[in-house]
Design a protein around this motif. Sequence first.
Motif: not given
Length: 273
Positions: A28, A30-32, A35, A38, A40-44
């Motif tokens: 995992t 960060g989402m940025g 993208p 994706p 849950k939350g701000e994770r990818a």
Amino acid sequence: MISKCNRPTRRNLRIPKQLLIADSTKITVGMGRLPWAPLKGERAGIKLHGSLVADEGCLHQVTETTGNCPDLLSCEDIRGKHFILVADRAYGKHKLFDDYLEQKQQFVIRLRDNTHFHEPIPRKRKREFAGSIEQDFTCQLGTKATLSQHRFRIVKLTDPDGNPVILATNLHKPSAEAIAEMYKKRWQIEVFFRWIKQHLNVPTLFGTTPNAVFGQLYTALLVYVILKFLFDQGNALVHQSAKLTFAEFDRLFSLNNLPTEWTVYLTSKFTLP
């Protein structure tokens, strides 16, 4: 000799199939950064699904997905009917067990603790259960809406911390103790994924596109396969006093501090004629 036996001969001699351990590992960020994957939350994140031939430590099949893909959807890609599939709760869908039975896929898979057992019938035994085994019976699995068509064998035991472990299988000849030992082999794939993450720097993704991310994962796997090949070949050739575990070989190889006999082996292996 065993590998050259045909299937009828193997059955007559009761030579068991090899165990195939299936599992996945998630990476995992960060989402940025990802993208397109994706969570849950701000994770990818992404997942690496794999199966390992027990004891040999050899990769059988590997596939990759985004991190939100259930393990069960990738099971078809990494299993093999010539093996006994060993897996954790993520692969324990009752309806799938019926398919395994029809496809002659033998398995030992852990069930969730709240699994419903329909009309359980205890299996006959001549001896008391050994170790942490508590029950051995057959039943249909699930509630009325999800009830399996066939009856399966259930082995109940406890782990070292006293927590319940419920195993489902379509194997009938091995003892309950043998079924439990098969499941214990599952730790090997946990060790494999831990090695991949710790030694090959996989959690640090160097790119953000699918090709870059999955290319890095497969490069890491290729490094593992090459090291494992060198280790297996070398350990079979060196003197008994120079034999190493794979962990020892990996550590000494990275430190360039292998025993002399191993250095001679590797030098001769890669020296051009």
